[in-house]
Write a protein that holds these residues in place. Sequence first.
Motif, PDB file in Angstrom:
ATOM      1  N   TYR A 184       1.033  18.204  41.965  1.00 41.39           N
ATOM      2  CA  TYR A 184       1.868  17.147  42.501  1.00 41.39           C
ATOM      3  C   TYR A 184       2.139  16.121  41.407  1.00 41.39           C
ATOM      4  CZ  TYR A 184       1.453  18.882  47.253  1.00 41.39           C
ATOM      5  OH  TYR A 184       1.535  19.663  48.379  1.00 41.39           O
ATOM      6  N   GLU A 185       3.425  15.828  41.201  1.00 41.36           N
ATOM      7  CA  GLU A 185       3.816  14.792  40.245  1.00 41.36           C
ATOM      8  C   GLU A 185       3.861  13.463  40.987  1.00 41.36           C
ATOM      9  OE1 GLU A 185       7.732  14.814  37.816  1.00 41.36           O
ATOM     10  OE2 GLU A 185       7.936  13.315  39.416  1.00 41.36           O
ATOM     11  N   VAL A 186       3.104  12.500  40.493  1.00 43.21           N
ATOM     12  CA  VAL A 186       3.051  11.179  41.105  1.00 43.21           C
ATOM     13  C   VAL A 186       3.617  10.167  40.109  1.00 43.21           C
ATOM     14  CG1 VAL A 186       1.559   9.379  42.042  1.00 43.21           C
ATOM     15  CG2 VAL A 186       1.039  11.786  42.492  1.00 43.21           C
ATOM     16  N   VAL A 187       4.602   9.390  40.563  1.00 43.77           N
ATOM     17  CA  VAL A 187       5.193   8.346  39.731  1.00 43.77           C
ATOM     18  C   VAL A 187       4.619   7.014  40.161  1.00 43.77           C
ATOM     19  CG1 VAL A 187       7.313   7.180  39.044  1.00 43.77           C
ATOM     20  CG2 VAL A 187       7.321   9.651  39.420  1.00 43.77           C
ATOM     21  N   ASN A 196       5.104   5.554  35.187  1.00 41.24           N
ATOM     22  CA  ASN A 196       4.120   6.444  34.570  1.00 41.24           C
ATOM     23  C   ASN A 196       3.981   7.695  35.421  1.00 41.24           C
ATOM     24  OD1 ASN A 196       3.290   4.696  32.370  1.00 41.24           O
ATOM     25  ND2 ASN A 196       2.327   3.419  33.926  1.00 41.24           N
ATOM     26  N   LEU A 197       3.580   8.796  34.786  1.00 36.99           N
ATOM     27  CA  LEU A 197       3.420  10.067  35.488  1.00 36.99           C
ATOM     28  C   LEU A 197       1.961  10.451  35.590  1.00 36.99           C
ATOM     29  CD1 LEU A 197       6.217  12.457  34.141  1.00 36.99           C
ATOM     30  CD2 LEU A 197       6.156  11.208  36.288  1.00 36.99           C
ATOM     31  N   LEU A 198       1.581  10.921  36.771  1.00 32.01           N
ATOM     32  CA  LEU A 198       0.255  11.492  36.987  1.00 32.01           C
ATOM     33  C   LEU A 198       0.437  12.872  37.603  1.00 32.01           C
ATOM     34  CD1 LEU A 198      -1.403   8.436  38.810  1.00 32.01           C
ATOM     35  CD2 LEU A 198      -1.534   8.944  36.370  1.00 32.01           C
ATOM     36  N   TYR A 199      -0.483  13.771  37.286  1.00 33.26           N
ATOM     37  CA  TYR A 199      -0.483  15.093  37.916  1.00 33.26           C
ATOM     38  C   TYR A 199      -1.817  15.288  38.629  1.00 33.26           C
ATOM     39  CZ  TYR A 199       3.456  15.948  34.779  1.00 33.26           C
ATOM     40  OH  TYR A 199       4.638  15.861  34.103  1.00 33.26           O
ATOM     41  N   ALA A 209       1.528   4.539  44.342  1.00 32.05           N
ATOM     42  CA  ALA A 209       2.514   5.525  43.905  1.00 32.05           C
ATOM     43  C   ALA A 209       3.888   5.194  44.473  1.00 32.05           C
ATOM     44  CB  ALA A 209       2.092   6.918  44.329  1.00 32.05           C
ATOM     45  N   THR A 210       4.901   5.294  43.629  1.00 32.04           N
ATOM     46  CA  THR A 210       6.280   5.094  44.078  1.00 32.04           C
ATOM     47  C   THR A 210       6.794   6.351  44.766  1.00 32.04           C
ATOM     48  OG1 THR A 210       6.625   3.670  42.156  1.00 32.04           O
ATOM     49  CG2 THR A 210       8.579   4.368  43.366  1.00 32.04           C
ATOM     50  N   THR A 211       6.608   7.484  44.111  1.00 30.14           N
ATOM     51  CA  THR A 211       7.028   8.765  44.671  1.00 30.14           C
ATOM     52  C   THR A 211       5.982   9.825  44.347  1.00 30.14           C
ATOM     53  OG1 THR A 211       8.250   9.433  42.677  1.00 30.14           O
ATOM     54  CG2 THR A 211       9.478   8.222  44.374  1.00 30.14           C
ATOM     55  N   ALA A 212       6.048  10.900  45.094  1.00 30.23           N
ATOM     56  CA  ALA A 212       5.215  12.078  44.819  1.00 30.23           C
ATOM     57  C   ALA A 212       6.017  13.303  45.220  1.00 30.23           C
ATOM     58  CB  ALA A 212       3.901  12.025  45.601  1.00 30.23           C
TER      59      ALA A 212
END
Length: 231
Positions: free
Chosen positions: A51-54, A58-61, A40-43
Amino acid sequence: MKKNLLITPLLLAIASVAFAAPSDTDRVKALVKQKMNIEATTAKRLPMGLYEVVADRNLLYVDKDVKFLFAGHIYDIANQKDLTQARLDDLSRIDIKGLPLNQALKTVHGKGERNLYLFADPYCSFCQKLEHTLKELDNVTIYTFVTPLMNSAAMVDRILCAPNPEKAWEDWMINQKEPPQLPKNCKPENGNKNMILFNRFGLEGLPTMYFDDGYRLEGAVSLEEIEQRLK
């Protein structure tokens, strides 16, 4: 006086522990790596508790313990807004100033005061459809990064090595008029360089357009949508 002397080291100890403890977002990033093998680059924590994870644009929740992965888009019902799409649009933006315009074909319509940056493949039917639409645009300069995505390297080289590459591109895309055969002394590099750009920007298909603000627009969209973005 003694009380103060005792309290000060205690406060320093508490502050040290707090500083050393990982944040919630760092913990989520670590769990995403551990459980999903995704770097993950950011969260960040969203107002709704997810939590939004980049990761690689791409986006993950996920939940706080990364026990659940939430797929799909998040919508703000009150404001009628697709929050996920808005975030993806931000992530896909690029710095236009960094584009190597010397790798692109340049076509000017009218005064050419507006700019459009296009990635397209000569064998892409949607790219050909978009070219017909772009002919209707006025007062625009179009920078076309001819990209050999569809096993089209030979055709790309023929277009780029033509005496007038811009005309060869238009003749092929609009009228299916074959460009000249590849001269023996011409070894163009821009096709491969544009393919490297395609991968660096995380593009998945063509045609793809960028605007001066770095916004990305994909597909053979309508003239109205392009005009709206140019405004």
